[in-house]
Design a protein around this motif. Structure first.
Motif, PDB file in Angstrom:
ATOM      1  N   SER A  84       0.846  -1.199   0.000  1.00 44.04           N
ATOM      2  CA  SER A  84       0.000   0.000   0.000  1.00 44.04           C
ATOM      3  C   SER A  84       0.877   1.242   0.000  1.00 44.04           C
ATOM      4  O   SER A  84       1.940   1.270   0.623  1.00 44.04           O
ATOM      5  CB  SER A  84      -0.930   0.008   1.224  1.00 44.04           C
ATOM      6  OG  SER A  84      -0.233   0.405   2.389  1.00 44.04           O
ATOM      7  N   LYS A  96      -3.391   4.067  -2.866  1.00 42.40           N
ATOM      8  CA  LYS A  96      -3.800   2.815  -3.500  1.00 42.40           C
ATOM      9  C   LYS A  96      -2.692   1.781  -3.320  1.00 42.40           C
ATOM     10  O   LYS A  96      -1.720   2.021  -2.622  1.00 42.40           O
ATOM     11  CB  LYS A  96      -4.069   3.035  -4.993  1.00 42.40           C
ATOM     12  CG  LYS A  96      -5.263   3.919  -5.306  1.00 42.40           C
ATOM     13  CD  LYS A  96      -5.464   4.039  -6.817  1.00 42.40           C
ATOM     14  CE  LYS A  96      -6.673   4.879  -7.170  1.00 42.40           C
ATOM     15  NZ  LYS A  96      -6.860   4.996  -8.642  1.00 42.40           N
ATOM     16  N   GLU A  97      -2.845   0.633  -3.993  1.00 42.53           N
ATOM     17  CA  GLU A  97      -1.794  -0.374  -3.976  1.00 42.53           C
ATOM     18  C   GLU A  97      -0.736  -0.025  -5.018  1.00 42.53           C
ATOM     19  O   GLU A  97      -1.040   0.410  -6.128  1.00 42.53           O
ATOM     20  CB  GLU A  97      -2.387  -1.757  -4.273  1.00 42.53           C
ATOM     21  CG  GLU A  97      -1.362  -2.878  -4.145  1.00 42.53           C
ATOM     22  CD  GLU A  97      -1.975  -4.250  -4.355  1.00 42.53           C
ATOM     23  OE1 GLU A  97      -2.146  -4.977  -3.368  1.00 42.53           O
ATOM     24  OE2 GLU A  97      -2.275  -4.591  -5.523  1.00 42.53           O
TER      25      GLU A  97
END
Length: 371
Positions: A6, A84-85
């Protein structure tokens, strides 16, 4: 190497170690951090050879690997990414690191880890533990008195010494001194009995590790050159100690004082803050005039004017005048809570002692000014 992490986790991890990197270092590899991924962890290491940090974070490791990347460059990228990832990929045999976050793509040049220094983060000698609250208390109550004089290296840090089973932290710049004591989990630690000096940059990193783990125990060990700190095996520090003998600070502390005044801290601090406006810029000097039941804080500026403020205190000695650097007084008074402080003194030329009327584990010394 191929991992997924993350953005928030990576940003937090990088933020912990970025301050260790010395951007002015002429040795190129020291501007880089080492990143190693294996199992379900990513491990990041930074050093300037004086202070080293290693931080571990959770991630998904599809292919393990290790490389070095420019610390500032990767942090500048990650802090601008959405929460976000992030996919980090290093194709086999390539020196181009690929960062992918949704539709955002970066490619960074990397170094192999072979040139990165081999670092140690612990020893079996001189082991003890401190709560992070204790670490922060020692730093917050002494760091303002650390010297900025580069010619007096032995004063440019916090001195730790074991005294009668307690850990004592001391800092002084020759004009003021702060001393605080805290309990030790175990005593008769040889390195602490002899005393160690933690440099200013190390103190800043020590504060960061303590703030990251509130009210937790930190494992500490010391060898001849370094102090090592371990927080849950996820945040490790190695700080090179200042290899000098510390000042004989006990000689600065008055063994006996003839007069004292009990003063409301907030009244004192607010008065000094206001009257400082009319102090001479060079000396920052304010005058304290004490007489029975009352203190006056006064200042005179040769080209602007003067000011004074009176407030009640608990004092029954003879009328007395003494001058101080207003900034030094404010630094000291800001450390105390909403409580009375006791100011002890002998005459207008001798050091004054300031301590809490309730908590006896902390005291400050401040040298007077001639005004």
């Amino acid at each position: 190497m191929l991992i997924k992490i993350s953005v928030h986790e990576l940003k937090e991890t990088l933020n912990k170690i970025l301050s260790v990197v010395d951007k002015k270092n002429t040795r190129l590899i020291l501007n880089f951090i080492q990143i190693q991924a294996s199992g379900n962890k990513i491990e990041m290491t930074a050093t300037d050879l004086e202070v080293s940090a290693k931080v571990t974070a959770n991630c998904i490791v599809e292919k393990p690997g290790v490389f070095c990347v420019n610390a500032k460059n990767i942090f500048d990228i990650v802090k601008e990414l959405p929460e976000k990832e992030l996919t980090i990929e290093l194709p086999e045999g390539s020196n181009n690191l690929k960062l992918t976050c949704g539709s955002i793509n970066f490619t960074l040049l990397i170094y192999t880890s072979e040139e990165f220094p081999h670092l140690q983060f612990g020893t079996n000698a001189n082991e003890f533990k401190l709560n992070t609250f204790q670490i922060l208390e020692m730093i917050n109550k002494t760091s303002h008195a650390i010297s900025n004089d580069e010619t007096r290296l032995f004063l440019s840090g916090i001195y730790l010494q074991e005294i009668e089973g307690k850990l004592r932290a001391v800092a002084t710049d020759g004009f003021r001194l702060s001393l605080v004591e805290t309990e030790l989990s175990n005593n008769k630690i040889e390195a602490l009995i002899n005393g160690i000096i933690i440099p200013k940059k190390g103190v800043a990193e020590l504060k960061k590790i303590a703030e990251s783990y509130p009210d937790q125990m930190i494992g500490i060990s010391v060898d001849e050159s370094f102090i090592y700190l371990n927080a849950n095996n996820t945040y490790l520090l190695a700080i090179r100690l200042i290899a000098k003998e510390y000042l004989k600070y006990q000689a600065i502390i008055p063994k006996k004082t003839n007069n004292h005044a009990d003063i409301d801290k907030n009244s004192f601090l607010n008065a000094v803050r206001r009257i400082k406006i009319m102090a001479n810029e060079r000396s920052n000097g304010v005058k304290l005039i004490m007489k029975e039941g009352e203190m006056t804080v006064a200042a005179n500026h040769p080209s602007l004017g003067d000011a004074f403020e009176k407030f009640p205190i608990n004092y029954s000695g003879k009328e007395f005048e003494i001058g101080f650097n207003a900034k030094f007084l404010m630094d000291i008074l800001s450390i105390f809570g909403d409580e009375d402080i006791r100011m002890e003194f002998n005459n207008e030329l001798s050091p004054a002692v300031i301590r809490s009327t309730k908590n006896q584990n902390y005291l400050c010394i401040v040298m007077p000014l001639k005004l």
